[in-house]
Design an enzyme around this catalytic site. Structure first.
Site, mmCIF file in Angstrom:
data_model
loop_
_atom_site.group_PDB
_atom_site.id
_atom_site.type_symbol
_atom_site.label_atom_id
_atom_site.label_comp_id
_atom_site.label_asym_id
_atom_site.label_seq_id
_atom_site.Cartn_x
_atom_site.Cartn_y
_atom_site.Cartn_z
ATOM 1 N N HIS A 1 70.267 91.311 7.852
ATOM 2 C CA HIS A 1 70.579 90.905 6.466
ATOM 3 C C HIS A 1 70.293 92.037 5.479
ATOM 4 C CE1 HIS A 1 70.543 86.787 8.176
ATOM 5 N NE2 HIS A 1 69.463 87.227 8.800
ATOM 6 N N SER B 1 81.028 116.016 -8.298
ATOM 7 C CA SER B 1 81.669 115.250 -9.368
ATOM 8 C C SER B 1 82.174 116.228 -10.419
ATOM 9 C CB SER B 1 80.656 114.292 -9.983
ATOM 10 O OG SER B 1 81.040 113.950 -11.301
ATOM 11 N N LYS C 1 75.706 115.650 -8.997
ATOM 12 C CA LYS C 1 76.159 114.752 -7.928
ATOM 13 C C LYS C 1 76.558 115.480 -6.652
ATOM 14 C CE LYS C 1 76.878 110.843 -7.965
ATOM 15 N NZ LYS C 1 77.841 109.937 -8.570
ATOM 16 N N GLU D 1 83.033 107.953 2.760
ATOM 17 C CA GLU D 1 83.715 106.911 1.977
ATOM 18 C C GLU D 1 85.191 106.808 2.343
ATOM 19 O OE1 GLU D 1 82.191 106.738 -2.401
ATOM 20 O OE2 GLU D 1 81.863 108.766 -1.648
#
Ligand code: ARG
Length: 464
Positions: free
Chosen positions: A161, A282, A288, A295
């Site tokens: 979980h 970024s 970043k 992804e």
């Protein structure tokens, strides 16, 4: 509206030419040209078989095979001029062949239809791609096994979980993916068996009147089996669906790992460092470093699963045998191949260069009562029924939590309020190390067990 155009091979029964829009609409040339090598290999084998059977003369076969080799060289070198009227790769090759060697080229299509020809081409193409994918998966598994070896002994919280649950070896976690990839390879090998069947001889749908020898064609093209129902041979695309299904599961597995890598590289977890070469920055936030490769792998799983669905819907409700709908199998298939291969290869690269942040991982093992199950197991060894032990530990955890302590920081007296049989030997059971060491059940996370599995995986993959 019709227009002037080259006469098509099937023009005989038509009074007027094809509308330009129809020509564009029906053409598959812009995507099926990638099959040219397989198309030509199939045609060469077909011509040789026709020669062996006396349907073509030896001179005719020699001219056709030589002509096809020239066509292949032209396409290889980018010199081949495709024409809009070619409709598909099969007709483009045949048109050029005939231009090169004359009327003999028009004999190649004897005892064959584009229906069994395209079924052959796709099978030949996919057979190659499956081999590439199997190799890429082996490389990925090697990268995973090397990482599991490099960080053998590192313990991280295991989750259920997405809540910290019990400590596990990092290598154990990684080897879970090896199990998935191994099954992925098994599915591909299994799909390969049904894919590796020669469809030639089915011709348009009913077989042919010529005395062909498909066994000989199969031998030339290294097919261990031959179709035994001509209607099925030209109408079947199960093998494309099976491949897309296997590829979808591969993508699902890669996506799950990608998701973990993304989570683990966030400041919230901060367990790993993905190498700079596999991250991007970024355009506005200078600080970043984003896990874009992971992804995109997660994101691309969607298109592969979509293609699987699309293929199934294309087939559903098609009457036997060949229908032009089947031309719609190729773009999804090619896109599945073009997507899954780089995803497998890049996942291997990411793993090859992955660094664990061991101190942060160790910190995550503190708090969260990861050894609560061990305390219950301890009580069971003292004769307490498991359900009772579970309740006693639950109360102890609640107490510890409200006092801001870990289980091991409680005194014996505090613990005995809830679990009266506890002795000082409990404290050995509450360490992370002990918890992992004792899970020696088959497939468990104990180092002895994981070492056995890792050794077996390394042996299977030919790693030292
Ligand atoms: N381009 C077609 C396909 O991909 C080849 C077979 C065409 N057959 C036909 N009867 N029109 O399926």
């Amino acid at each position: 509206m019709t227009h002037d155009h080259k006469v098509k091979p099937w023009q005989g029964r038509f009074r007027v030419g094809t509308d330009r829009l129809v020509e564009e609409f029906t053409s598959s040339l812009h995507f099926d040209r990638r099959l040219y090598r397989h198309d030509i290999a199939g045609s060469m084998a077909h011509a040789r078989m026709l020669g062996k059977q006396g349907i073509l003369t030896a001179e005719e076969v020699a001219a056709i095979v030589r002509g096809l080799a020239t066509v292949q060289e032209e396409i290889d070198r980018g010199e081949f001029v495709f024409e809009p009227a070619d409709e598909d790769i099969h007709m483009a090759v045949e048109r050029r062949l005939t231009a090169l060697i004359g009327d003999v080229g028009r004999k190649l299509h004897t005892a064959r239809s584009r229906n069994d020809q395209v079924a052959l081409d796709v099978r030949l193409y996919l057979r190659d791609q499956v081999q590439e994918l199997l190799t890429a998966l082996t490389d990925l598994r090697r990268a995973g096994a090397r990482l599991a070896r490099k960080y053998f002994g590192v313990i991280l919280p295991g989750y259920t979980h997405l809540q910290r649950a019990q400590p596990v070896l990092f290598s154990h976690h990684l080897l879970a993916y090896d199990e998935m990839w191994r099954r992925d390879q098994g599915r591909l090998q299994d799909a390969l068996k049904r894919l590796n069947v020669l469809p030639l001889g089915a011709a348009a749908l009913a077989g042919t009147t010529f005395p062909i020898d498909p066994a000989y064609t199969a031998e030339l093209l290294a097919f261990p089996a031959i179709q035994r129902n001509s209607l099925d041979a030209v109408g079947d695309r199960d093998f494309v669906v099976e491949f897309a299904a296997a590829a979808s599961l591969i993508m699902v597995h890669l996506s799950r790992l990608a998701e973990e890598l993304i989570l683990w590289s966030s400041a919230e977890f901060d367990f790993i460092d993905i190498a700079d070469a596999y991250c991007t920055g970024s355009s506005i936030m200078p600080q970043k470093k984003n896990p874009d490769v992971a992804e995109l792998i997660r994101g691309k799983s969607g298109r592969v699963i979509g293609h699987l669905t699309g293929l199934l819907v294309t087939l559903k409700g098609l009457p036997l045998a060949y229908n032009r709908d089947l031309q719609e199998d190729k773009e999804p298939l090619f896109d599945v191949v073009d997507t899954v291969l780089p995803c497998v290869r890049l996942t291997a690269k990411v793993l090859e260069h992955l660094e664990l942040k061991k101190e942060n991982i160790a910190r995550a093992l503190r708090g969260g009562f990861l050894t609560a199950t061990d305390m219950a197991d301890y009580l069971v060894t003292k004769g307490v029924p498991f359900r009772t032990a579970h309740a006693q530990v639950g109360q102890t955890v609640r107490y510890a939590e409200s006092h801001g302590k870990e289980l091991a920081e409680l005194t014996l007296e505090e613990i005995r309020q809830f679990a009266p049989v506890v002795e000082t030997d409990l404290f050995a059971w509450l360490t992370i190390d002990h918890s992992v060491q004792r899970r020696t059940s088959p497939g468990g996370t104990a180092p002895v067990r994981v070492a056995e599995v890792l050794a077996a995986v390394e042996a299977e993959l030919g790693l030292p």
